[in-house]
Design an enzyme around this catalytic site. Structure first.
Site, PDB file in Angstrom:
ATOM      1  N   ARG A  84       0.706  -1.256  -0.014  1.00  8.62           N
ATOM      2  CA  ARG A  84       0.114   0.071   0.059  1.00  8.62           C
ATOM      3  C   ARG A  84       0.748   1.446   0.169  1.00  8.62           C
ATOM      4  O   ARG A  84       1.801   1.400   0.790  1.00  8.62           O
ATOM      5  CB  ARG A  84      -0.975   0.040   1.299  1.00  8.62           C
ATOM      6  CG  ARG A  84      -1.739   1.255   1.415  1.00  8.62           C
ATOM      7  CD  ARG A  84      -2.756   1.379   2.617  1.00  8.62           C
ATOM      8  NE  ARG A  84      -3.356   2.511   2.652  1.00  8.62           N
ATOM      9  CZ  ARG A  84      -3.295   3.451   3.465  1.00  8.62           C
ATOM     10  NH1 ARG A  84      -2.857   2.945   4.860  1.00  8.62           N
ATOM     11  NH2 ARG A  84      -3.829   4.532   3.398  1.00  8.62           N
ATOM     12  N   HIS A 128      -2.950  10.831   0.647  1.00 12.81           N
ATOM     13  CA  HIS A 128      -2.222  10.852   1.873  1.00 12.81           C
ATOM     14  C   HIS A 128      -1.659  12.208   2.505  1.00 12.81           C
ATOM     15  O   HIS A 128      -0.760  12.223   2.698  1.00 12.81           O
ATOM     16  CB  HIS A 128      -1.495   9.590   2.016  1.00 12.81           C
ATOM     17  CG  HIS A 128      -1.157   8.994   3.465  1.00 12.81           C
ATOM     18  ND1 HIS A 128      -1.375   7.555   3.537  1.00 12.81           N
ATOM     19  CD2 HIS A 128      -0.758   9.601   4.621  1.00 12.81           C
ATOM     20  CE1 HIS A 128      -1.079   7.536   4.966  1.00 12.81           C
ATOM     21  NE2 HIS A 128      -0.479   8.600   5.479  1.00 12.81           N
ATOM     22  N   GLU A 173      -7.484   8.315   6.449  1.00  6.70           N
ATOM     23  CA  GLU A 173      -7.751   9.007   7.704  1.00  6.70           C
ATOM     24  C   GLU A 173      -7.939  10.580   7.494  1.00  6.70           C
ATOM     25  O   GLU A 173      -7.603  11.448   8.069  1.00  6.70           O
ATOM     26  CB  GLU A 173      -6.350   9.165   8.581  1.00  6.70           C
ATOM     27  CG  GLU A 173      -5.812   7.782   8.775  1.00  6.70           C
ATOM     28  CD  GLU A 173      -4.558   7.654   9.741  1.00  6.70           C
ATOM     29  OE1 GLU A 173      -4.073   8.798  10.138  1.00  6.70           O
ATOM     30  OE2 GLU A 173      -4.155   6.391  10.037  1.00  6.70           O
ATOM     31  N   ASN A 305      -7.654   1.680  10.040  1.00  9.27           N
ATOM     32  CA  ASN A 305      -6.345   2.085  10.620  1.00  9.27           C
ATOM     33  C   ASN A 305      -6.545   1.780  12.213  1.00  9.27           C
ATOM     34  O   ASN A 305      -7.253   2.853  12.539  1.00  9.27           O
ATOM     35  CB  ASN A 305      -5.805   3.450  10.130  1.00  9.27           C
ATOM     36  CG  ASN A 305      -5.096   3.399   8.803  1.00  9.27           C
ATOM     37  OD1 ASN A 305      -5.394   2.301   8.004  1.00  9.27           O
ATOM     38  ND2 ASN A 305      -4.741   4.575   8.277  1.00  9.27           N
ATOM     39  N   TYR A 307      -4.814   2.379  15.833  1.00  6.33           N
ATOM     40  CA  TYR A 307      -3.416   2.364  16.999  1.00  6.33           C
ATOM     41  C   TYR A 307      -3.966   2.449  18.362  1.00  6.33           C
ATOM     42  O   TYR A 307      -2.998   1.786  19.163  1.00  6.33           O
ATOM     43  CB  TYR A 307      -2.759   4.053  16.409  1.00  6.33           C
ATOM     44  CG  TYR A 307      -2.129   3.836  14.963  1.00  6.33           C
ATOM     45  CD1 TYR A 307      -0.822   3.169  15.214  1.00  6.33           C
ATOM     46  CD2 TYR A 307      -2.707   4.321  14.029  1.00  6.33           C
ATOM     47  CE1 TYR A 307      -0.290   3.300  13.784  1.00  6.33           C
ATOM     48  CE2 TYR A 307      -2.109   4.139  12.634  1.00  6.33           C
ATOM     49  CZ  TYR A 307      -0.908   3.532  12.750  1.00  6.33           C
ATOM     50  OH  TYR A 307      -0.180   3.524  11.419  1.00  6.33           O
ATOM     51  N   GLU A 376      -3.440  -0.248   8.377  1.00  4.77           N
ATOM     52  CA  GLU A 376      -2.263   0.424   9.172  1.00  4.77           C
ATOM     53  C   GLU A 376      -2.519  -0.200  10.371  1.00  4.77           C
ATOM     54  O   GLU A 376      -3.338  -0.026  11.016  1.00  4.77           O
ATOM     55  CB  GLU A 376      -2.281   2.009   8.875  1.00  4.77           C
ATOM     56  CG  GLU A 376      -1.699   2.724   7.910  1.00  4.77           C
ATOM     57  CD  GLU A 376      -1.694   4.210   8.133  1.00  4.77           C
ATOM     58  OE1 GLU A 376      -1.304   4.571   9.327  1.00  4.77           O
ATOM     59  OE2 GLU A 376      -1.791   4.800   7.255  1.00  4.77           O
TER      60      GLU A 376
HETATM   61  O1  IFM Z   1       2.521   7.858   9.865  1.00  6.13           O
HETATM   62  C1  IFM Z   1       1.097   8.062  10.090  1.00  6.13           C
HETATM   63  C2  IFM Z   1       0.338   7.518   8.771  1.00  6.13           C
HETATM   64  O2  IFM Z   1       0.808   8.535   7.803  1.00  6.13           O
HETATM   65  C3  IFM Z   1      -1.036   7.747   9.000  1.00  6.13           C
HETATM   66  N1  IFM Z   1      -1.505   6.865  10.229  1.00  6.13           N
HETATM   67  C4  IFM Z   1      -0.721   6.967  11.297  1.00  6.13           C
HETATM   68  C5  IFM Z   1       0.813   7.072  11.047  1.00  6.13           C
HETATM   69  C6  IFM Z   1       1.542   6.944  12.482  1.00  6.13           C
HETATM   70  O3  IFM Z   1       1.241   8.214  12.984  1.00  6.13           O
END
Ligand code: IFM
Length: 478
Positions: A84, A128, A173, A305, A307, A376
Site C-alpha cells: 500500500r 495521504h 484518515e 487503521n 492505533y 495500518e
Molecule cells: O505515519 C502515520 C500515517 O501517515 C497515518 N497513520 C498514522 C501513522 C503513524 O502516526
C-alpha cells in the site's frame, strides 16, 4: 519461531488473506522538487520554522523516488502479497488541476511495474495528506471546488494507472486532515478554526464520493474501491457506572461520534452521526442536494487503521489528574484518561490490542458483508543498530504479535477481515515528529539510505509465510 511458541498452537488467518505493508508518498519519496512535482501543503508546513521537530522535511525522506526497485525487493523478500503506497497529487497535477505532469505518471507506472514483476499487488491511496499548495491557496479542503479537483485527479490517475492497480483507496484518515490540520493546527496547513474544520470534513467526504465514481468510470470492472478511516474504540472505565452511568454513556456516544461516526456514518449510512458535537458538524448550507448519496455510494471494502482506543471515566475537567485530558466540548463530569495499567509506545500511545478486536467485530456488525482490511497498524519504538549490526526491536515484535493475535481472533469470531498491512514498511517522515519516530519494520539509516530489516520484519515474515499467528506467551497479559 519467536518467543518459543509454535504456530500450531496459534490462530490461522482466513485462506487467501492479503498480507501487506504500507507507506505514504510524502513520508518516503523525497525528490520534492524533481521531475515537475509541484509543492504540497506539507512542503510549505515542514519548511515553516517550528512546525516539525528538528526542522525535518520530506525533501529527501527515504529517497524511495529513486530507490523503489530496492524497496520492491524488500517487500518481496518479506513474502508480502501487497504493497500500500500513496500517489502524490502534486506530482501528477502540480497545480492541483489542469496541466498533467507526465513524468509523475511515469514514476508511478515504473513503481507499479516493479511491483508487478515481483508478483506484488498494488493498493494505491489517492490522498495521504499532500494537497497541492496551489489548491490550498484557493481555500484548500474548506472550498467545495477542491472536492471537484480531487475527482479530476482521480480520473487522470485511473486512466494512466488503472490497469496496474489491484485496489484503490480514496482518502487516508480524513479525520486527521480535518482535526490535526484545521482544528488544532499541528499538521499542514496548520489552521485552528472549528468552522473551517467542519467544512473540510464535508468536502473530504464529498471528494471521496466523487473520486470513487471517477475511478469506477475508468478502471477495470471489479477493481475494488474503498476508503481508509482511523477508528478509535471508546471505552468506559471498568466499574465506573453507578450514579455516573447515564452521563458516561452520553459521553461515550459523543466521543464515538467525534472519532468514528463523523466519517463512518456518512460513508456507510449517508448521514452525519446523531450524537456528534455541534462544532464538528458541517453546517446545513454546505450540504447540497445529492451530496450524501454521492458520499454513501457502496464501498467495495473499508480500510481500518488502528492505533489506540479512547478511555472515559468520571472526573473534573477543572482539576485534571496526571493521566487525564479534557473531554470533548459539551461533556461535563467526564474526562478522558490513560489507564496506568496499559503500556504505551514511545508516541505515548496506549497499547491495547483488544481495541482492535472490538473494532473489527463492531464494524462487521454495522456493515455486514463489507470486507475489512487493516490498512495500518504498528508502533514507533526506540530502535537502534546494535554492535552486531542488528535492530532487535522486541517492543515492536510484541506489539505486532498482540495485534495480529487480536485480528486473527476477530476473524475467527466473525469479523469480515480480508487483509492486514503493517505500518510501516520503512522508518520514515513521521509528520510533526519528523524522523525522530521510527515506525518501520525495516530500519532506514537516513545518512546513507541503507535499509536493514529489523527483528519485527522476520517475525512478520513468519506470520505471513504460515498465514497464522503464534500463540501468545503465557507470561504476556493482554
Ligand atoms: O505515519 C502515520 C500515517 O501517515 C497515518 N497513520 C498514522 C501513522 C503513524 O502516526
Amino acid at each position: 519461531m519467536t518467543n518459543g511458541t509454535s504456530p500450531a498452537a496459534g490462530i490461522a488467518f482466513p485462506a487467501g488473506f492479503t498480507w501487506g505493508a504500507a507507506t505514504a508518498a510524502y513520508q518516503i519519496e523525497g525528490a520534492a522538487s524533481e521531475d515537475g512535482r509541484g509543492p504540497s501543503v506539507w512542503d510549505t508546513f515542514s519548511r515553516t520554522p517550528g512546525k516539525v521537530r528538528g526542522g525535518d522535511t520530506g525533501d529527501v525522506a527515504c529517497d524511495s523516488y529513486h530507490r523503489y526497485p530496492q524497496d520492491a525487493d524488500l517487500i518481496k523478500s518479506l513474502g508480502l502479497s501487497a504493497y500500500r503506497f500513496s500517489i502524490a497529487w502534486p506530482r501528477i497535477l502540480p497545480n492541483g488541476g489542469g496541466q498533467v505532469n507526465q513524468a509523475g505518471l511515469d514514476y508511478y507506472k515504473a513503481l507499479l511495474d516493479a511491483l508487478g514483476e515481483r508478483g506484488i499487488d498494488a493498493t494505491a491511496t489517492l490522498y495521504h495528506w499532500d494537497l497541492p499548495q496551489a489548491l490550498q491557496d484557493l481555500g484548500g479542503w474548506a472550498s467545495r471546488d477542491t472536492a471537484l479537483r480531487f475527482a479530476e485527479y482521480a480520473g487522470v490517475v485511473a486512466e494512466a494507472l488503472g490497469d496496474r492497480v489491484a485496489k484503490w483507496i480514496t482518502l487516508n484518515e480524513p479525520i486527521v486532515v480535518a482535526h490535526n490540520g484545521h482544528r488544532i493546527g499541528v499538521h499542514a496547513p496548520g489552521l485552528t478554526d472549528d468552522a473551517v474544520a467542519a467544512a473540510v470534513t464535508h468536502h473530504l467526504l464529498l471528494g471521496h464520493g466523487l473520486a470513487a465514481s471517477a475511478l469506477r468510470a475508468v478502471i477495470p470492472a471489479g477493481t475494488p474501491v474503498g476508503i481508509t478511516l482511523n477508528l478509535t474504540p471508546v471505552r468506559i472505565a471498568p466499574g465506573a457506572g453507578g450514579e455516573h452511568a447515564a452521563r458516561l454513556e452520553q459521553a461515550r456516544l459523543v466521543t464515538d461520534a467525534f472519532h468514528n461516526g463523523i466519517f463512518l456514518d456518512p460513508v456507510l449510512f449517508g448521514r452525519y452521526p446523531e450524537h456528534a458535537p455541534q462544532d464538528i458538524l458541517p453546517p446545513a448550507e454546505l450540504i447540497k442536494d445529492g451530496d450524501m448519496t454521492t458520499i454513501a455510494a457502496p464501498l467495495d471494502f473499508l480500510g481500518v487503521n488502528y492505533y489506540q482506543p479512547a478511555h472515559l471515566r468520571p472526573g473534573d475537567p477543572a482539576h485534571l489528574l496526571r493521566t487525564e485530558e479534557p473531554p470533548l466540548p459539551g461533556i461535563s463530569g467526564v474526562v478522558q484518561y490513560r489507564p496506568d495499567e496499559l503500556e504505551r509506545t514511545c508516541m505515548d500511545w496506549l497499547i491495547d490490542p483488544e481495541g482492535l478486536y472490538e473494532l473489527l467485530l463492531r464494524v462487521s456488525k454495522d456493515a455486514p458483508g463489507l470486507p475489512l482490511y487493516i490498512t495500518e497498524n504498528g508502533c514507533a519504538a526506540e530502535d537502534y543498530l546494535n554492535p552486531d549490526g542488528v535492530i532487535d526491536d522486541r517492543e515492536r515484535v510484541k506489539f505486532l504479535h498482540l495485534h495480529l493475535e487480536a485480528a486473527a481472533r476477530a476473524a475467527r469470531d466473525g469479523a469480515n477481515l480480508a487483509g492486514y498491512y503493517v505500518w510501516s514498511l520503512l522508518d520514515n517522515f513521521e509528520w510533526a515528529y519528523g524522523y525522530q519516530k521510527r515506525f518501520g519494520i525495516v530500519y532506514v539509516d537516513f545518512a546513507t539510505q541503507r535499509r536493514i530489516p529489523k527483528s519485527s520484519a522476520a517475525f512478520y515474515a513468519d506470520v505471513v509465510r504460515t498465514n497464522a499467528v503464534p500463540a501468545l506467551p503465557a507470561t504476556w497479559s493482554t
